[in-house]
Scaffold this active site. Structure first.
Site, PDB file in Angstrom:
ATOM      1  N   TYR A  31      39.714  23.010  40.741  1.00  0.00           N
ATOM      2  CA  TYR A  31      40.178  24.384  40.908  1.00  0.00           C
ATOM      3  C   TYR A  31      39.696  24.951  42.242  1.00  0.00           C
ATOM      4  O   TYR A  31      40.471  25.584  42.975  1.00  0.00           O
ATOM      5  CB  TYR A  31      39.662  25.229  39.741  1.00  0.00           C
ATOM      6  CG  TYR A  31      39.997  26.694  39.852  1.00  0.00           C
ATOM      7  CD1 TYR A  31      41.297  27.150  39.619  1.00  0.00           C
ATOM      8  CD2 TYR A  31      39.014  27.635  40.176  1.00  0.00           C
ATOM      9  CE1 TYR A  31      41.601  28.502  39.722  1.00  0.00           C
ATOM     10  CE2 TYR A  31      39.313  28.977  40.273  1.00  0.00           C
ATOM     11  CZ  TYR A  31      40.610  29.400  40.047  1.00  0.00           C
ATOM     12  OH  TYR A  31      40.914  30.738  40.161  1.00  0.00           O
ATOM     13  N   GLU A  53      43.165  36.416  34.226  1.00  0.00           N
ATOM     14  CA  GLU A  53      42.000  37.162  34.720  1.00  0.00           C
ATOM     15  C   GLU A  53      41.611  38.235  33.700  1.00  0.00           C
ATOM     16  O   GLU A  53      40.427  38.536  33.522  1.00  0.00           O
ATOM     17  CB  GLU A  53      42.295  37.790  36.080  1.00  0.00           C
ATOM     18  CG  GLU A  53      42.454  36.802  37.228  1.00  0.00           C
ATOM     19  CD  GLU A  53      41.175  36.053  37.581  1.00  0.00           C
ATOM     20  OE1 GLU A  53      40.085  36.443  37.102  1.00  0.00           O
ATOM     21  OE2 GLU A  53      41.269  35.069  38.335  1.00  0.00           O
ATOM     22  N   TRP A  61      34.764  31.941  34.076  1.00  0.00           N
ATOM     23  CA  TRP A  61      36.112  31.473  34.407  1.00  0.00           C
ATOM     24  C   TRP A  61      36.364  30.059  33.890  1.00  0.00           C
ATOM     25  O   TRP A  61      37.467  29.722  33.481  1.00  0.00           O
ATOM     26  CB  TRP A  61      36.341  31.539  35.910  1.00  0.00           C
ATOM     27  CG  TRP A  61      37.704  31.023  36.285  1.00  0.00           C
ATOM     28  CD1 TRP A  61      37.999  29.940  37.043  1.00  0.00           C
ATOM     29  CD2 TRP A  61      38.970  31.584  35.899  1.00  0.00           C
ATOM     30  NE1 TRP A  61      39.355  29.775  37.145  1.00  0.00           N
ATOM     31  CE2 TRP A  61      39.975  30.775  36.453  1.00  0.00           C
ATOM     32  CE3 TRP A  61      39.342  32.685  35.132  1.00  0.00           C
ATOM     33  CZ2 TRP A  61      41.336  31.024  36.269  1.00  0.00           C
ATOM     34  CZ3 TRP A  61      40.692  32.938  34.936  1.00  0.00           C
ATOM     35  CH2 TRP A  61      41.666  32.112  35.504  1.00  0.00           C
TER      36      TRP A  61
END
Length: 210
Positions: A31, A53, A61
């Site tokens: 990522y 988000e 995350w």
């Protein structure tokens, strides 16, 4: 992976220097390398980022990233029209799906955000990119230099809320800006930093020798 002298950076077993938050998890590293800070203009993927988000709020995350395939499955790969058509039976079904974050408010917000997207008078990518700040003069050297909220993220949050979006606070919107490449917060010394130079898009220049 060896830690290099600046604690904010790490060197992987591939020799590349990365932002320290990328750690050792292969998915997090991918990522970092391929998505975070890369300019994203695809309206579907931007809608997805807005929603994910929002799901991330209060969580790490990586928790969301590991569940992203399931999120894409249950939300029809974030096709806006299909998500907007979801209703209470779908909410109830998702509340029982252990593969995602089972939070009623965030599930309902995703559906509402799809409906709000359909009501926009311009494509969502154009709306979001209107709030892109000027490029940084130089890459941040430490995480302390990376803000959590900016005037631009606050303005984007206000705009989206006015248009009916939910879970789009200023901090969440700055995270979106980082994820979608409206800002590039790769630290100086990271091979993805705008300051990285040399062949192979900075890969060789960012390798540590010796």
């Amino acid at each position: 992976m060896s830690v290099i002298p600046r604690p904010e950076l790490v060197q992987g077993d591939d020799g590349l220097v990365r932002c320290g938050w990328s750690g050792t998890d292969p998915e997090y590293r991918r990522y970092h390398d391929d998505e975070w800070g890369t300019q994203q203009h695809d309206p579907v993927r931007l809608f997805e980022k807005v929603c994910l988000e929002g799901f991330q709020a209060g969580l790490s995350w990586i928790t969301i990233l590991r569940r992203r395939p399931a999120f894409r499955e249950v939300f029809h790969d974030f096709d806006v029209e299909q998500v907007a058509a979801m209703g209470e039976p779908d909410v109830q079904r998702l509340l029982g799906d252990e593969r995602i974050i089972r939070h009623r408010g965030k599930i309902e917000a995703t559906i509402q955000n799809a409906r709000a997207t359909l009501e926009l008078d311009q494509p969502i990518d154009q709306l979001i990119w209107r709030f892109a700040p000027p490029s940084r003069a130089s890459a941040p050297s430490t995480f302390a230099e990376v803000p959590a909220v900016t005037p631009e993220s606050t303005a984007l949050s206000k705009e989206l809320r006015a248009r009916g979006f939910r879970f789009v606070g200023p901090t969440t919107m700055y995270a979106l800006m980082q994820a979608a490449g409206l800002v590039d917060d790769h630290l100086g010394g990271c091979f993805r930093s705008p300051s990285a130079t040399g062949p192979d898009d900075g890969h060789d220049a960012a390798r540590l020798r010796g």
